[in-house]
Design an enzyme around this catalytic site. Structure first.
Site, PDB file in Angstrom:
ATOM      1  N   LYS A  52       0.673  -1.151  -0.095  1.00 62.29           N
ATOM      2  CA  LYS A  52       0.096   0.148   0.199  1.00 62.29           C
ATOM      3  C   LYS A  52       0.891   1.250   0.090  1.00 62.29           C
ATOM      4  CE  LYS A  52      -3.925  -2.201   2.297  1.00 62.29           C
ATOM      5  NZ  LYS A  52      -3.377  -3.527   2.659  1.00 62.29           N
ATOM      6  N   ARG A  53       1.905   1.302  -0.875  1.00 64.90           N
ATOM      7  CA  ARG A  53       2.780   2.624  -0.771  1.00 64.90           C
ATOM      8  C   ARG A  53       1.911   3.643  -1.550  1.00 64.90           C
ATOM      9  NH1 ARG A  53       5.025  -0.289   2.443  1.00 64.90           N
ATOM     10  NH2 ARG A  53       7.388  -0.852   2.363  1.00 64.90           N
TER      11      ARG A  53
END
Length: 281
Positions: A99-100
């Site tokens: 989930k960058r």
């Protein structure tokens, strides 16, 4: 170019051959304890190796949650690197659940970490957060295209807090979640048999018929099993887009460890239930 086929094409083939099930690798402390393992690097390695050896040769996708490896520092990341390589060698596609999301050179560096073909953590796809603006993902989109990889963009998540952002209505009358779906549909225009840029859409959200889920890309659907959704719910949630859904099960499978046979049996049960649910009668 990496020489790899685009992620969407590889995913479509894997789903058709193995079924669409995605199994999460989530070695959080309570699950390690349930397996009788210590909450340390040795326990982490035993857990991850067991899951990969048990199911990587039979599922379309494995999804390691990076945070549960990162918490052990460099030794935990080394376990993650090994798990990714072994899962891909066994034929599973790996979606790195990290989930960058950031801007400019920082987003580019995150992309290099997971989407460059020569990176130790190279994965077939990466989960990303678009809430610094969809355009902030441009470095990841570009590198994914270059290396035959894909993205799964958080669009309509099942956590209650998500609605604060995803259901916010823009000046054009469309909410933010719907806007992300529209961006992804544009990324996937003309791609066959499936685009490489997917959305994360919770399987627990109920009827989503007010959203256009036909983005010509995959829909990663967490929430099956412990979070309350069942395979039978999928057609009602996703409608005509159900063929492109990649249902994720984590605890529903992992709680059967550390016995490898029990892990395989649970995987095959979920895979069969999902196949029955999403296959047209």
């Amino acid at each position: 170019m990496s020489g790899l086929e685009p992620f969407g094409a590889r995913l479509r083939r894997a789903m058709d051959e193995r079924g669409p099930l995605c199994v999460g690798i989530d070695p959080h402390a309570s699950l390690l304890a349930e397996w009788g393992l210590n909450d340390d690097v040795a326990g982490l390695e035993r857990f991850s190796r067991t899951v990969v050896e048990a199911v990587a040769d039979r599922v379309a996708v494995l999804k390691p949650q990076s945070a549960f490896f990162e918490r052990f520092g460099s030794r935990g990341v080394a376990v993650l690197e090994k798990s990714v390589a072994e899962a891909r060698a066994a034929g599973a596609l790996v979606v790195m659940d990290a989930k960058r999301g950031d801007i400019g050179s920082t987003m580019a560096a995150y992309a290099e970490s997971f989407l460059h073909k020569d990176a130790p953590l190279f994965s077939d796809a990466l989960t990303v957060s678009p809430y610094l603006g969809y355009g902030s993902l441009s470095p990841a989109v570009a590198l994914a295209r270059e290396n035959g990889a894909g993205l799964f963009v958080l669009a309509l998540t099942s956590n209650p807090e998500g609605g604060e952002v995803q259901h916010a209505v823009r000046s054009d009358g469309r909410n933010v979640g719907a806007t992300m779906l529209a961006h992804l549909a544009a990324e996937n225009t003309g791609e066959e048999p499936l685009g490489s840029f997917g959305a994360v859409v919770g399987a627990t959200l109920g009827d989503l018929s007010t959203y256009d889920l036909d983005i010509n890309g995959p829909l990663l659907a967490p929430g099956i099993g412990a979070q309350g959704a069942t395979p039978a719910d999928l057609p009602g949630v996703f409608g005509a887009a159900v063929r492109n859904v990649v249902p994720n099960v984590s605890r529903g499978v992992l709680r059967h460890g550390p016995d490898a046979v029990a892990l395989r049996d649970a995987t095959e049960r979920f895979a069969a239930e999902i196949r029955r649910a999403v296959t047209p009668s």
